[in-house]
Enzyme design. Structure first.
Site, PDB file in Angstrom:
ATOM      1  N   LYS A   1      61.066  48.905  -4.845  1.00  0.00           N
ATOM      2  CA  LYS A   1      62.130  48.192  -5.532  1.00  0.00           C
ATOM      3  C   LYS A   1      63.395  49.030  -5.430  1.00  0.00           C
ATOM      4  CE  LYS A   1      60.336  49.781  -9.954  1.00  0.00           C
ATOM      5  NZ  LYS A   1      58.918  49.760 -10.320  1.00  0.00           N
TER       6      LYS A   1
ATOM      7  N   ASP B   1      65.044  53.098  -8.642  1.00  0.00           N
ATOM      8  CA  ASP B   1      64.440  51.851  -8.167  1.00  0.00           C
ATOM      9  C   ASP B   1      64.577  50.694  -9.166  1.00  0.00           C
ATOM     10  OD1 ASP B   1      62.601  52.888  -9.924  1.00  0.00           O
ATOM     11  OD2 ASP B   1      60.896  52.856  -8.539  1.00  0.00           O
ATOM     12  N   ARG B   2      64.912  50.997 -10.415  1.00  0.00           N
ATOM     13  CA  ARG B   2      65.075  49.904 -11.394  1.00  0.00           C
ATOM     14  C   ARG B   2      66.534  49.527 -11.546  1.00  0.00           C
ATOM     15  NH1 ARG B   2      60.811  50.399 -16.301  1.00  0.00           N
ATOM     16  NH2 ARG B   2      59.024  50.865 -14.985  1.00  0.00           N
TER      17      ARG B   2
ATOM     18  N   ASP C   1      64.777  57.470 -10.842  1.00  0.00           N
ATOM     19  CA  ASP C   1      64.618  57.599  -9.388  1.00  0.00           C
ATOM     20  C   ASP C   1      65.292  56.467  -8.616  1.00  0.00           C
ATOM     21  OD1 ASP C   1      62.761  55.788 -10.400  1.00  0.00           O
ATOM     22  OD2 ASP C   1      61.381  56.104  -8.743  1.00  0.00           O
TER      23      ASP C   1
HETATM   24  C1  G1P Z   1      55.429  49.975 -15.310  1.00  0.00           C
HETATM   25  C2  G1P Z   1      55.900  48.565 -15.121  1.00  0.00           C
HETATM   26  C3  G1P Z   1      55.593  48.101 -13.719  1.00  0.00           C
HETATM   27  C4  G1P Z   1      56.192  49.072 -12.709  1.00  0.00           C
HETATM   28  C5  G1P Z   1      55.749  50.483 -13.019  1.00  0.00           C
HETATM   29  C6  G1P Z   1      56.425  51.499 -12.117  1.00  0.00           C
HETATM   30  O1  G1P Z   1      54.036  50.041 -15.140  1.00  0.00           O
HETATM   31  O2  G1P Z   1      55.312  47.696 -16.059  1.00  0.00           O
HETATM   32  O3  G1P Z   1      56.071  46.807 -13.529  1.00  0.00           O
HETATM   33  O4  G1P Z   1      55.812  48.742 -11.407  1.00  0.00           O
HETATM   34  O5  G1P Z   1      56.054  50.811 -14.365  1.00  0.00           O
HETATM   35  O6  G1P Z   1      57.814  51.506 -12.273  1.00  0.00           O
HETATM   36  P1  G1P Z   1      52.998  50.052 -16.372  1.00  0.00           P
HETATM   37  O7  G1P Z   1      53.413  51.176 -17.279  1.00  0.00           O
HETATM   38  O8  G1P Z   1      53.171  48.734 -17.071  1.00  0.00           O
HETATM   39  O9  G1P Z   1      51.658  50.217 -15.738  1.00  0.00           O
HETATM   40 ZN    ZN Z   2      61.770  54.148 -11.228  1.00  0.00          ZN
END
Ligand code: G1P
Ligand code: ZN
Length: 542
Positions: free
Chosen positions: A375, A280-281, A278
């Site tokens: 993000k 954002d990363r 999506d």
């Molecule tokens: C994971 C990441 C976290 C991020 C989230 C959504 O969550 O660790 O930093 O904000 O995905 O992209 P988690 O699976 O650890 O709860």
């Molecule tokens: Zn994402």
């Protein structure tokens, strides 16, 4: 015509770290998506006649849910829907559109970096009027409503054609199918020195961006190739596919290994990057060097003033608790505020709205700023390119100089995916029970100095979020964090975050897993990971 449909609750509609995520067949159950969307609307007030933004990352089932969401928005009283052409909006672009057009909120359909397809993942999340993920008080309300729901409202209307930029009228509802890229690309052009980046490319700097057949393809094509003039072919895998070409659209060293190998080879390009499902990363790899997301946050914060949108300097930085403390050193040296929040972007929203921070980041490849309330993968890529262009130095030189100035935070995350939930919960419970007795424990040369279960008090809302991860600190400043993922769709995922600070520049060249070896052993000793998870080794090491 508004239709009211009777329904019964599904017990499993509790939003996680980032909205409701389930396998596609779960979402395909009759009324499943409708129940959740109606629960979102029922948790909101005073939106009659207002605007809702709808878009998704193009994964399997995206279009079907978009049609439902549009008709439900109309039936529930929204006056206008803005939807991206093709049902596409990257998460940061959706955030920007909500803000720019002063929408009441938005529904984003995505399961981020998780795979897509008929038996893979899907997700729905709600963003509020500031463009950011709904805070916990709203997601809690959505869940509570979903557990009592008896009916939902939907327009009895034909599907609209999502593939042309056009305005539609469904009863009292106006639906604008909009260009998903233009507003976002314009924003990036305001924030960054596009002329400097164009010059960088014309001087021969070679960039490779892997869109992973996910949502950033059209955005990166427009910005990196058309507006910034990188040669055609610089953006790869740029057509969004419902199953992401059968891959995980997760820009890490496992799923973007080809890009990594290319960047480590002789004659590598100068700059490699990728983004997730999506958008954002981000993944940033210079020739011969992978930049960890925690380091990237610190380096972007230290150099942001080189970009026009941030030339006045940044007021503060926020990072999620498990993210390394590299950014803290920048904040300390600059005399600006630093905040440590629980995992998940939703905790940054209040800090950004209150003007307490400019830049935020998470160790999970998320970086962003006050330009939106999510993000933003391409933002991070463009910020890096802007910095490289203005400094005239390679990514590797910039990273090494940063370590020499601030010290290096060796950092790694070990994930144990899809493990038995009882085992994973037991592991965390057992640590929680021993918190008071852990200080003083010796493991090899390491001595535990402090241990706690991270709790966060939002400085703006004053709300408290507890049980956000077990932190074990060691004398000398090293740290291990244990927490369970809140985004998984099957079983549990244990995340172990390991960090050691090394001020001495002559010791900045050690392999990360070697530099952290004693702490990795300590994690096993403290938490009995093998026995409790039944695993000999992590599934993914980042
Ligand atoms: C994971 C990441 C976290 C991020 C989230 C959504 O969550 O660790 O930093 O904000 O995905 O992209 P988690 O699976 O650890 O709860
Ligand atoms: Zn994402």
């Amino acid at each position: 015509m508004i239709k009211t449909v009777e329904t019964t609750p599904f017990g499993d509609q509790k939003p996680g770290t980032s909205g409701l995520r389930k396998k596609v067949p779960v979402f395909q159950q009759p009324n499943y998506a409708e129940n959740f969307i109606q629960s979102i609307f029922d948790s909101l007030e005073d939106f009659r006649g207002k605007t809702l933004v709808i878009g998704g990352d193009g994964r399997f089932y995206n279009r079907e849910v978009i049609q439902k969401a549009i008709k439900m928005a109309g039936a529930n009283g929204f006056g206008r829907v803005l939807v991206g052409r093709g049902g596409i909006l990257s998460t940061p672009a959706a955030s920007h559109i909500i803000r720019k057009y002063k929408a009441f909120g938005g529904i984003i359909l995505s399961a981020s970096h998780n795979p897509g397809g008929p038996t893979e993942d899907f997700g729905i999340k709600y963003n509020i009027g500031n463009g950011g993920p709904a805070p916990e008080r709203i997601t809690d309300a959505i869940y509570a409503i979903s557990q009592k729901i008896t009916k939902y409202k939907i327009l009895d209307a034909n599907d609209i054609d999502l593939d042309a930029v056009k305005t539609w009228h469904l009863g009292d509802l106006t639906v604008d199918v909009i260009d998903p890229v233009k507003d976002y690309a314009d924003l990036m052009e305001e924030l960054f020195d596009f002329q400097a980046i164009r010059n960088l490319f014309s001087l021969g700097c070679r960039v490779v961006f892997d869109a992973m057949h996910a949502v950033t393809g059209p955005y990166a094509k427009e910005i990196i190739e058309r507006r910034l003039g990188a040669p055609a072919g610089s953006v790869r895998n740029f057509i969004p596919l419902p199953d992401f070409g059968g891959h995980h659209p997760d820009p890490n060293l496992v799923h973007a290994k080809e890009l990594y190998d290319e960047m480590m080879a002789p004659h590598a390009p100068d700059f490699g990057a990728a983004s997730d499902g999506d958008g954002d990363r981000n993944l940033i790899i210079g020739r011969n060097i992978f930049v960890t997301p925690s380091d990237s946050l610190a380096i972007l914060a230290a150099n942001a003033h080189l970009a026009p949108g941030y030339s006045a300097g940044i007021v503060g930085i926020a990072r999620s608790m498990p993210t390394s403390a590299a950014a803290d050193r920048v904040a300390e040296k600059r005399g600006i505020r630093m905040f440590e929040t629980p995992t998940g972007w939703k905790f940054f929203g209040n800090l950004l709205d209150a003007g307490l921070v400019t830049i935020c980041g998470e160790e999970s490849a998320g970086t962003g700023s006050n330009h939106v309330r999510e993000k933003d993968g391409l933002w991070a890529v463009l910020m890096w390119l802007n910095i490289v262009a203005v400094r005239g130095e390679s990514v590797e030189d910039i990273v090494r100089q940063h370590w020499a100035t601030y010290g290096r935070n060796y950092y790694s995350r070990h994930d144990y995916e899809g493990v038995d939930s009882d085992g994973a919960n037991g592991l965390v419970e057992s640590l929680r029970e021993r918190l008071e007795t852990l200080p003083g424990t010796k493991i090899g040369d390491l001595v535990v100095s402090k241990a706690d279960d991270f709790a966060y008090k939002d400085p703006v809302e004053r709300s408290v979020s507890d049980h956000q991860g077990i932190r074990v600190f060691f004398e000398g400043g090293s740290r291990i964090v244990f927490r369970l993922s809140g985004t998984g769709t099957s079983g549990a995922t244990l995340r172990v975050y390991i960090e050691r600070y090394e001020p001495d520049a002559s010791a900045h060249d050690i392999d990360t897993q070697v530099a952290l070896a004693d702490l990795i052993i300590a994690a096993e000793t403290l938490a009995d990971i093998r026995r409790r998870t039944g695993r000999d080794a992590p599934t993914v090491i980042t």
